[in-house]
Enzyme design. Structure first.
Site, short mmCIF file in Angstrom:
data_model
loop_
_atom_site.label_atom_id
_atom_site.label_comp_id
_atom_site.label_asym_id
_atom_site.label_seq_id
_atom_site.Cartn_x
_atom_site.Cartn_y
_atom_site.Cartn_z
N SER A 410 0.83 -1.21 0.00
CA SER A 410 0.00 0.00 0.00
C SER A 410 0.86 1.26 0.00
O SER A 410 0.48 2.27 -0.55
CB SER A 410 -0.87 0.08 1.25
N HIS A 431 -2.48 -3.38 -6.23
CA HIS A 431 -2.94 -2.93 -4.92
C HIS A 431 -4.43 -3.18 -4.78
O HIS A 431 -5.26 -2.45 -5.32
CB HIS A 431 -2.61 -1.43 -4.75
N GLU A 443 -5.72 -0.96 -7.92
CA GLU A 443 -4.72 -0.04 -8.47
C GLU A 443 -3.60 -0.90 -9.07
O GLU A 443 -3.01 -1.73 -8.38
CB GLU A 443 -4.17 0.87 -7.37
N ASN A 481 -4.38 6.49 -1.81
CA ASN A 481 -3.93 6.87 -0.47
C ASN A 481 -3.28 8.25 -0.45
O ASN A 481 -3.27 8.91 0.58
CB ASN A 481 -3.01 5.80 0.12
#
Ligand code: 3HC
Length: 653
Positions: A410, A431, A443, A481
């Site tokens: 991540s 991801h 992702e 993120n």
């Protein structure tokens, strides 16, 4: 067979045994564009007037019957003939019209079929009125004709959810009259011939079966609760529930509602999302690149994330080999995966045969060499650079040199992981979001050295896993993120400046997020982010604004819902505002000499949206995200951003 008669550039016909077989050929999905409507109306007039023609079959070329109205025409000036008029002509024709549904019959496509006097589907056809997913209601009779065929509760269930049905269910519901077991067009011509001279069954003339108001209320309430305040599902319910009135009245109301909703910001946002989803897999430089074959997927680390990925892979038909550190850990992982499959079995998502097939394709091991047959290996071990580098070095030796290696990190830099291997070209990031078997977003991290065919292969795998892959470049936190961090930072600034957690959460929930930010934190637990902040403390720029409130909470043992308290208190499990948290926030404000001020809900929304959009702009400028709409998809599918607001980049205008 007669020669071809051309009615427009996209509609032509041949005549067989007195039946005019009209084919719509308007790639890619035979949408009812102006040219299709013109061709159809000419074909209908030709059939009505032609003495030698005794009936019609309408079908589509390729694998679609009609994918719906042409969404690209929305917002442009109307061009006659309009779809409702064409449909009315079909229903009123004095000669039988049979719909031969060779593939998807959606939206306006199903509305064309509903007006035909008989409907035959190929076994693979799919039917539905998915207009609510575009923020509109059916605009060419769907809400009035479908209840006449299948009753009001079933019509509400289908239209207000936008759900697509398969041919078998459509037959049992009564949407289609027959499924063609042999050649669809032959069967349709036969059916049309049999109807010649018989009284035609016009859907619009059928009486609506009486339904229990309590049942209608129950079905509607369930769907509207899921609609999170969107207008279209509620309007669809209203139109269907009132379909007892004369057809003309219902159709006029439906059309007016459709036209009004079509211009709404909600519909514009949902159209944006529709096209964004189709755009996202178009990656520059991948044209003509041949993808590799993937049949067997290895998964390293069978914790929560690894097990979820395994379930997704098994569900997509892959053979899965799970690897964990010890035989005991591997066996535990196997049990966790089987547990998830059993849940699918219990919920009806999976039948017994499917369960047996999927478990038969699963094996687990603690020996790296057992991963040798894998075409792709995805690691989902602890998010620590040394752990991952060590694993990738081992995997690099254990698997074939043409097999792909993916990391599910991540926050770590996958370029550094790739650099530790002999073949960095085969490494990329995949991801997944938790729970990985349910969350649609994936992702796909394109590393510095990732080979084009490795990327192309991963996109194919993602689609087979029924995920929505969005390609991102390498940056800390990737697209999602990074934006999430910016938005969280802004929310914490708001706290220091005068808002309270429940003010911010209320604003977000009112905007359409399923849950506010601080409530989500409490659910996820606060300690992982705390540990990361502690790690970053030494390198943090002292001139940067840093809010310490979350640290104070953690120091006080408020680690989230699991510990019974976090940003909120949870007496009896119920989330409540806690004066102790307010006191901590106030103390931090005083320490920094901040005079708190009040924030309106709209101001909170604007500040948070602004922070997300600004970070999105930065990602575009850095080349991390290929297009703004990719950022919107990530936030919608991974972070609860309301779909009907179109994503932060769209919403900022
Ligand atoms: N209008 C215009 N373009 C459309 C379209 C439509 N209704 N449906 C699909 N397209 C385009 C896509 O944008 C894509 O274009 P691209 O190649 O340039 O990216 C191309 O057709 C292929 O689409 P998909 O990638 O989605 O193809 P699939 O084969 O995977 O799926 C489909 C085909 C099931 C028909 C799917 O495209 C779909 O679900 N389409 C939308 C269906 C829909 O919502 N219909 C209702 C429209 S509104 C309406 O009908 C109003 C009426 O009540 C008056």
């Amino acid at each position: 067979m007669s020669e071809v008669t051309t009615f427009s550039a996209t509609v032509s016909a041949t005549t067989r045994n007195g039946i005019l077989v009209v084919t719509i050929d308007n790639p890619p999905v035979n949408a009812t564009s102006a040219d299709v409507r013109l061709g159809l109306s000419r074909a209908l007039a030709h059939a009505e007037a032609g003495g030698a023609i005794s009936g019609l079959v309408i079908t589509g070329a390729g694998k679609t019957f009609i994918g719906g109205a042409d969404i690209k025409e929305f917002g442009k000036p109307p061009v006659e003939p309009m779809l409702p008029d064409v449909i009315e002509t079909i229903e009123a024709l004095s000669k039988p019209v049979v719909a031969a549904l060779n593939g998807a019959a959606l939206g306006g496509g199903l509305e064309v079929a509903l007006a035909c006097h008989y409907r035959i589907a190929s076994p693979t056809a799919q039917l539905g009125l998915p207009e609510v997913k575009l923020g509109i209601v059916p605009g060419a009779g769907g809400t009035q004709r479908l209840p006449r065929l299948i009753g009001i509760p079933a019509a509400i269930e289908l239209i207000a959810s936008g759900r697509i049905t398969k041919a078998g269910e459509a037959l049992s519901l009564g949407i289609v009259d027959e499924i063609a077991e042999t050649d669809l067009i032959d069967v349709a011509i036969d059916a049309a011939q049999k109807l010649v001279g018989t009284p035609l069954r016009r859907t619009g003339e059928l009486a609506i079966a009486s339904a229990d108001p309590a049942e209608i209320e129950k079905v509607s309430a369930k769907l509207l609760a899921k609609a999170r305040g969107q207008k279209a599902p509620a309007e669809a319910v209203r139109l269907i529930a009132s379909s007892h009135r004369p057809l003309g009245e219902g159709l006029a109301d439906e059309r007016a509602t459709f036209l009004a909703l079509r211009e709404s910001p909600e519909a514009a946002a949902l159209r944006h999302v529709f096209f964004a989803e189709r755009e996202t897999s178009k990656i520059a430089g991948l044209e003509g690149v041949e993808a590799r074959q993937v049949n067997t997927i290895g998964i390293c680390g069978l914790g929560l994330m690894g097990s979820g990925i395994a379930v997704a892979a098994l569900g997509a038909g892959y053979t899965v080999i799970g690897l964990d550190q010890t035989p005991e850990a591997a066996e535990k992982g196997r049990e966790r995966i089987i547990g998830l499959l059993e849940r699918n079995l219990a919920s009806g998502r999976l039948d017994r045969a499917g369960f047996d097939a999927q478990t038969a394709r699963l094996s687990v091991t603690a020996t790296d060499a057992d991963l040798a047959p894998c075409d792709l290996v995805i690691e989902a071990v602890f998010d620590d650079l040394d752990v991952k580098i060590d694993l990738f070095r081992r995997l690099d030796k254990a698997i074939r040199s043409d097999a792909i290696l993916a990391t599910n990190t991540s926050y770590l830099n996958p370029d550094e992981i790739a650099a530790a291997t002999q073949h960095p070209g085969r490494v990329l990031g995949l991801h997944f979001f938790s729970p990985a078997h349910l969350m649609r977003l994936l992702e796909v991290v394109r590393c510095k050295e990732t080979a084009p065919d490795v990327l192309a292969t991963s996109l194919n795998v993602a689609k087979r896993l029924r995920k929505l892959p969005v390609v991102t470049g390498v940056t800390e936190g990737f697209i999602g993120n990074r934006i999430f961090s910016a938005y969280r930072r802004e929310a914490e600034f708001l706290l220091e400046d005068g808002a309270l957690p429940h003010d911010i959460d209320a604003a977000l929930e009112d905007y359409g997020f399923p849950m506010g930010l601080f409530a989500v934190y409490d659910m996820a637990g606060l300690e992982i982010a705390w540990a990361r902040r502690k790690r970053q403390a030494a390198t943090r720029d002292p001139s940067e604004r840093y809010v310490e409130i979350a640290d104070r909470l953690c120091e006080a043992g408020r680690l989230g819902q699991k510990s019974g308290r976090g940003w909120y208190a949870y007496p009896d499990g119920k989330r409540t505002v806690d004066p102790e948290v307010t006191a901590i926030i106030e103390a931090e404000r005083t320490k920094k000499h901040i005079t708190p001020r009040s924030f309106s809900q709209e101001e909170i929304e604007q500040r948070l949206l602004g922070a997300m959009a600004a970070e999105g702009e930065a990602l575009l400028a850095e080349g991390i995200a290929a297009r703004a709409s990719d950022i919107d998809l990530v936030m919608i599918n991974g972070y609860g951003f309301p779909t009907h607001k179109g994503g932060p980049m769209f919403a900022k205008g």
